[in-house]
Enzyme design. Structure first.
Site, PDB file in Angstrom:
ATOM      1  N   TRP A  31     -69.603 -88.205  13.751  1.00 39.64           N
ATOM      2  CA  TRP A  31     -68.740 -87.164  13.187  1.00 39.64           C
ATOM      3  C   TRP A  31     -67.561 -87.763  12.435  1.00 39.64           C
ATOM      4  O   TRP A  31     -67.204 -87.289  11.360  1.00 39.64           O
ATOM      5  CB  TRP A  31     -68.279 -86.180  14.259  1.00 39.64           C
ATOM      6  CG  TRP A  31     -69.430 -85.479  14.904  1.00 39.64           C
ATOM      7  CD1 TRP A  31     -69.787 -85.522  16.217  1.00 39.64           C
ATOM      8  CD2 TRP A  31     -70.422 -84.657  14.260  1.00 39.64           C
ATOM      9  NE1 TRP A  31     -70.928 -84.778  16.420  1.00 39.64           N
ATOM     10  CE2 TRP A  31     -71.333 -84.240  15.249  1.00 39.64           C
ATOM     11  CE3 TRP A  31     -70.635 -84.235  12.944  1.00 39.64           C
ATOM     12  CZ2 TRP A  31     -72.433 -83.422  14.975  1.00 39.64           C
ATOM     13  CZ3 TRP A  31     -71.726 -83.424  12.661  1.00 39.64           C
ATOM     14  CH2 TRP A  31     -72.606 -83.026  13.668  1.00 39.64           C
ATOM     15  N   ASP A  88     -60.180 -83.861  14.778  1.00 35.43           N
ATOM     16  CA  ASP A  88     -61.378 -83.051  14.991  1.00 35.43           C
ATOM     17  C   ASP A  88     -61.545 -82.919  16.504  1.00 35.43           C
ATOM     18  O   ASP A  88     -61.867 -83.885  17.187  1.00 35.43           O
ATOM     19  CB  ASP A  88     -62.588 -83.760  14.358  1.00 35.43           C
ATOM     20  CG  ASP A  88     -63.918 -83.056  14.658  1.00 35.43           C
ATOM     21  OD1 ASP A  88     -63.907 -82.031  15.372  1.00 35.43           O
ATOM     22  OD2 ASP A  88     -64.953 -83.543  14.169  1.00 35.43           O
ATOM     23  N   LYS A 113     -68.813 -75.308  20.658  1.00 39.50           N
ATOM     24  CA  LYS A 113     -68.869 -76.220  21.794  1.00 39.50           C
ATOM     25  C   LYS A 113     -68.087 -75.642  22.983  1.00 39.50           C
ATOM     26  O   LYS A 113     -68.606 -75.553  24.072  1.00 39.50           O
ATOM     27  CB  LYS A 113     -68.319 -77.597  21.431  1.00 39.50           C
ATOM     28  CG  LYS A 113     -68.886 -78.194  20.132  1.00 39.50           C
ATOM     29  CD  LYS A 113     -70.219 -78.881  20.312  1.00 39.50           C
ATOM     30  CE  LYS A 113     -70.934 -79.181  19.003  1.00 39.50           C
ATOM     31  NZ  LYS A 113     -70.219 -79.974  18.021  1.00 39.50           N
TER      32      LYS A 113
HETATM   33  C1  LIG Z   1     -70.563 -80.545  16.578  1.00 40.36           C
HETATM   34  C2  LIG Z   1     -69.475 -81.351  15.985  1.00 40.36           C
HETATM   35  C3  LIG Z   1     -69.178 -81.324  14.607  1.00 40.36           C
HETATM   36  C4  LIG Z   1     -69.988 -80.526  13.619  1.00 40.36           C
HETATM   37  O1  LIG Z   1     -69.664 -79.205  13.683  1.00 40.36           O
HETATM   38  P1  LIG Z   1     -70.291 -78.141  12.668  1.00 40.36           P
HETATM   39  O2  LIG Z   1     -69.552 -76.906  13.034  1.00 40.36           O
HETATM   40  O3  LIG Z   1     -71.754 -78.092  12.932  1.00 40.36           O
HETATM   41  O4  LIG Z   1     -69.999 -78.611  11.282  1.00 40.36           O
HETATM   42  C5  LIG Z   1     -68.109 -82.060  14.161  1.00 40.36           C
HETATM   43  N1  LIG Z   1     -67.372 -82.813  14.993  1.00 40.36           N
HETATM   44  C6  LIG Z   1     -67.634 -82.890  16.311  1.00 40.36           C
HETATM   45  C7  LIG Z   1     -66.768 -83.709  17.200  1.00 40.36           C
HETATM   46  C8  LIG Z   1     -68.693 -82.158  16.853  1.00 40.36           C
HETATM   47  O5  LIG Z   1     -68.963 -82.226  18.162  1.00 40.36           O
END
Ligand SMILES: *Cc1c(COP(=O)(O)O)cnc(C)c1O
Length: 356
Positions: A101, A168, A192
């Site tokens: 990511w 993030d 999540k």
């Molecule tokens: C799942 C995830 C993403 C991607 O998220 P999307 O909403 O599918 O773009 C980005 N960063 C982390 C840390 C993730 O766990």
């Protein structure tokens, strides 16, 4: 049938949230309408969205001077959007590379200017969190990924920097206390720990906006969404609603302190079994082990099918590791009960006993 859902995302949400969410599809609070057929500008939906924002602020302790947004495009769109809004055209940004990511965030930011990777754990397939790296002065921002969903590592320190901090937090937001004031921007795909896919939570410090000197398309401009209170265009109303219900559930049960404590209990239970059990091996460095995503492998990989069959028999689902790591990954997001972890631990004990 009770399923113990260890899916990495989209993932488990509280059952009572599903109950309420399903009712709203049939009729939203005595309006005679399904939530799916109501205008986002109706007084009910505006009140609902305001409540979602207020709950984020209350639960996370968001200070004055920050805006809470619900946007679309996922965390993946934030990779580009964050740099577009925070990287000036001749500026420079620093990134910490802790996996897929963060690497994707780096790729998008590089389209916009000078990016320096300050530290990376790529040398060991991202099984640890880099420490002791240098952060140069004069960065427009420093970006990092607080929890590495795929590798099972998590930051337990906040990077030290004078630059604007961007995080993030897709896979560990609301799982533990954070000091929002440390950050210029926090973003998280909802699917999540917050709600269904289709909405992305953004928390942005207002005074930092409008400074990149770029001509930013409206949909990618945080200022536009702040001004429009996340209704510049039609927001994903239902995803926001389910997120709001999850936040109500969290608040009602004791908020972040309750969640933090429960997540620690779940992590302690599973990691201590991984360390005790002679048949399993954790893949992440101990001090960096994620409380959300627990990665482990079998000492004897040829027994993989036997273990998988035992998991299926115990109604444990979603434990297969990410294709880039292999092995197993137990994603233990907020809504996963401690009892589900006990069921997994019992299966691991049984596997050891019967496969000696
Ligand atoms: C799942 C995830 C993403 C991607 O998220 P999307 O909403 O599918 O773009 C980005 N960063 C982390 C840390 C993730 O766990």
């Amino acid at each position: 049938m009770k399923v113990h859902n260890y899916s990495a995302g989209p993932c488990i949400l509280p059952n009572e949230v599903f109950q309420q969410a399903s009712k709203a599809v049939l009729e939203y609070e005595n309006t005679g309408l399904s939530i799916l057929e109501m205008s986002h500008r109706s007084k009910e939906m505006v009140a609902m969205a305001d409540n979602a924002v207020a709950l984020v602020k209350e639960v996370l302790g968001v200070p004055e001077g920050y805006s809470v947004l619900f946007l679309q495009g996922g965390a993946s769109m934030q990779f580009y959007m964050s740099a577009l809004n925070f990287l000036s055209s001749n500026g420079k940004a620093g990134y910490i590379d802790t996996g897929v990511w963060s690497s994707k965030a780096i790729i998008e930011a590089k389209r916009l200017g000078d990016i320096e990777v300050l530290a990376s754990s790529k040398d060991k397939n991202y099984n640890y969190i880099p420490k002791g790296y240098n952060v140069p002065a004069g960065l427009d921002f420093l970006h990092y990924t607080t929890n590495n969903t795929i590798y099972g590592t998590e930051f337990f320190h906040t990077p030290k920097t004078d630059a604007v901090l961007i995080a993030d937090m897709s896979s560990d937001i609301f799982s533990r206390p954070i000091n929002v004031a440390d950050y210029g921007l926090i973003y998280a795909g909802a699917q999540k720990n917050l709600g269904p896919a289709g909405v992305t939570l953004v928390i942005v410090k207002d005074e930092l906006l409008g400074k990149s000197g770029r001509d930013i398309p409206s949909m990618l401009d945080y200022s536009v969404h702040v001004k429009g209170e996340s209704m510049f265009n039609t927001p994903p109303v239902y995803s926001i609603y389910v997120s709001m219900l999850t936040l109500e559930w969290l608040k009602k049960n004791g908020g972040i302190p309750w969640m933090d404590n429960l997540n620690q209990q779940k992590a302690d239970l599973l990691y201590s079994e991984i360390d005790r059990n002679t048949k399993f091996l954790g893949t992440a460095e101990k001090e960096d082990r994620s409380r959300m995503n627990v990665t482990f492998v079998l000492q004897d990989d040829s027994k993989s099918d036997v273990f998988s069959k035992m998991l299926a028999d115990a109604n444990i689902s979603g434990l297969k590791g990410h294709r880039s790591v292999g092995g197993f990954r137990a994603s233990m997001y907020n809504a996963l009960p401690l009892e589900s972890v006990q069921v997994l631990v019992d299966v691991m004990k049984e596997f050891e006993r019967t496969n000696g």
